[in-house]
Motif scaffolding. Structure first.
Motif, PDB file in Angstrom:
ATOM      1  N   THR A 117      50.945  38.289  47.376  1.00  0.00           N
ATOM      2  CA  THR A 117      50.317  37.380  46.420  1.00  0.00           C
ATOM      3  C   THR A 117      49.294  36.494  47.124  1.00  0.00           C
ATOM      4  N   ALA A 118      48.278  36.090  46.365  1.00  0.00           N
ATOM      5  CA  ALA A 118      47.298  35.087  46.796  1.00  0.00           C
ATOM      6  C   ALA A 118      46.992  34.238  45.569  1.00  0.00           C
ATOM      7  N   LYS A 119      46.105  33.234  45.697  1.00  0.00           N
ATOM      8  CA  LYS A 119      45.849  32.344  44.566  1.00  0.00           C
ATOM      9  C   LYS A 119      45.266  33.083  43.371  1.00  0.00           C
ATOM     10  N   ARG A 120      44.421  34.085  43.627  1.00  0.00           N
ATOM     11  CA  ARG A 120      43.784  34.805  42.529  1.00  0.00           C
ATOM     12  C   ARG A 120      43.940  36.320  42.673  1.00  0.00           C
TER      13      ARG A 120
ATOM     14  N   VAL B  60      50.351  33.972  39.404  1.00  0.00           N
ATOM     15  CA  VAL B  60      50.797  33.420  40.685  1.00  0.00           C
ATOM     16  C   VAL B  60      50.948  31.907  40.634  1.00  0.00           C
ATOM     17  N   VAL B  61      49.954  31.211  40.075  1.00  0.00           N
ATOM     18  CA  VAL B  61      49.945  29.751  40.112  1.00  0.00           C
ATOM     19  C   VAL B  61      50.758  29.142  38.971  1.00  0.00           C
TER      20      VAL B  61
ATOM     21  N   GLU C 251      43.463  41.040  40.024  1.00  0.00           N
ATOM     22  CA  GLU C 251      42.652  39.917  40.487  1.00  0.00           C
ATOM     23  C   GLU C 251      42.181  39.057  39.320  1.00  0.00           C
TER      24      GLU C 251
ATOM     25  N   ARG D 248      54.282  31.423  38.701  1.00  0.00           N
ATOM     26  CA  ARG D 248      54.919  31.414  40.023  1.00  0.00           C
ATOM     27  C   ARG D 248      55.498  32.780  40.385  1.00  0.00           C
TER      28      ARG D 248
ATOM     29  N   HIS E  20      45.619  34.725  38.721  1.00  0.00           N
ATOM     30  CA  HIS E  20      45.775  33.284  38.921  1.00  0.00           C
ATOM     31  C   HIS E  20      46.887  32.730  38.036  1.00  0.00           C
ATOM     32  N   HIS E  21      46.896  33.129  36.769  1.00  0.00           N
ATOM     33  CA  HIS E  21      47.933  32.647  35.854  1.00  0.00           C
ATOM     34  C   HIS E  21      49.306  33.114  36.314  1.00  0.00           C
TER      35      HIS E  21
END
Length: 265
Positions: A59-62, A31-32, A23, A35, A28-29
Motif C-alpha cells: 500500500t501507498a497513499k494513492r 488506504v487513507v 491507483e 485504512r 486513496h480512499h
C-alpha cells in the motif's frame, strides 16, 4: 461476510497469479479513509462482469497492489431493467440513483419531464450528471455488483417516447440511443386502472420503467407513452415520492422473474 469491492478501469487479460495495482482516488480512499492493510482480502471489479479476488500485498497513499487468486466472469443479469427517472428536486435525485443501483437497475436515464422542478442546463447539467454517475459508482461497489449501471445523459420526452417504442439509436441526442428495444415498458401512474402485479413478464428480456416527477405526469405524457406501447400501472393505494417509486416498482418486477426467484418459464 462479503469481501469489499474496488473498481478498476479494466481487468482484461488478468489471471490468477497476476498482480494488479490500483491507483488514484480509488486507492486513496481505500488506504487513507478505509485504512486498507497488507494481507486484507478484497475483490476488484471492472463494472463489465469480470471480478478478481485477491490479497493486498502493498500500500501507498494513492496506490495499492493486489495478488490475484481467482478471476470470475459473471453473465449480465437478466432481465435487464432500464429506469427513466424524472428529475427530482434537491438531493432526491442522488437518492433515487443510489437505491436503483443497489436494487439492480442496468441503466438510469434522467428525464426532463414537463413538471420536473429541477432544471438541468449548461454547467449545472454537467455537474448534476457527474454526481448521478459518481453516486451509481459508489452504490454499485457497496452492492458488490459485477455489472455496474450506466447513467445516461439527460433525455427529452421525445426521446423517452422513442425508448418506449423500442427505437434503437434515437437521433443520438441525449445519449439514449444506446438503449435497445424493450419487451415490457411501464409508466407509473397513480390513476392507472391496472396494478403492476398483474403484468405478464418475460423470464429473459428488457424492461423499462418510467417514473414521473413530484408534480406528477401530464395527461399528454401518459397518452404519448401509452400510444408508444407502454402500460400505465399503479403500485398501490399509497402515493410514493418520485425518489422511491422507481425502486418499489423495480423490486416488484424483479420479484416476478428468476433474478429474484420468481417465474421460471
Amino acid at each position: 461476510m462479503t469481501l469489499p469491492q474496488h473498481l478498476v478501469p479494466s481487468l482484461d487479460g488478468v489471471r490468477a497469479g497476476d498482480e494488479v495495482t490500483v491507483e488514484g482516488d480509488e486507492a486513496h480512499h481505500a488506504v487513507v479513509v478505509r485504512r486498507l492493510r497488507v494481507g486484507e482480502r478484497l475483490t476488484l471489479a471492472d463494472g463489465r462482469g469480470r471480478v478478481a479476488t485477491g490479497e493486498v500485498t502493498a500500500t501507498a497513499k494513492r496506490a495499492f497492489t493486489v495478488a490475484v487468486v481467482a478471476v470470475d466472469d459473471r453473465p449480465e443479469p437478466r432481465p435487464s431493467v432500464t429506469v427513466v427517472q424524472a428529475l427530482p428536486k434537491g438531493e432526491r435525485g442522488e437518492l433515487a440513483v443510489e437505491v436503483l443501483t443497489e436494487i439492480g437497475a442496468a441503466r438510469i436515464v434522467p428525464w426532463a419531464a414537463a413538471r420536473s422542478v429541477a432544471v438541468w442546463k449548461g454547467e449545472r447539467a454537467a455537474k448534476s450528471l457527474a454526481r448521478w454517475r459518481a453516486t451509481a459508482r459508489e452504490a454499485a461497489k457497496q452492492a458488490r455488483r459485477a455489472w455496474h449501471p450506466e447513467v445516461l445523459p439527460l433525455a427529452t420526452t421525445d426521446e423517452v417516447v422513442a425508448l418506449v417504442a423500442g427505437v434503437v439509436g434515437v437521433g443520438g441526442v441525449g445519449g439514449v440511443g444506446g438503449v435497445g428495444g424493450v419487451d415490457v415498458a411501464v409508466v407509473l401512474h397513480e390513476d392507472a386502472a391496472e396494478p403492476l402485479a398483474a403484468l405478464a413478464l418475460p423470464a429473459d428480456g428488457d424492461l423499462l420503467v418510467v417514473v414521473g416527477p413530484e408534480g406528477g405526469l401530464t395527461d399528454d405524457e401518459v397518452a404519448r407513452f401509452v400510444a408508444a406501447g407502454a402500460v400505465a400501472v399503479r403500485l398501490g393505494e399509497e402515493v410514493l415520492r418520485t425518489s422511491t417509486a422507481g425502486v418499489a416498482a423495480v423490486a416488484a418486477l424483479l420479484a416476478q422473474t428468476p433474478r429474484w426467484g420468481g417465474l421460471t418459464s
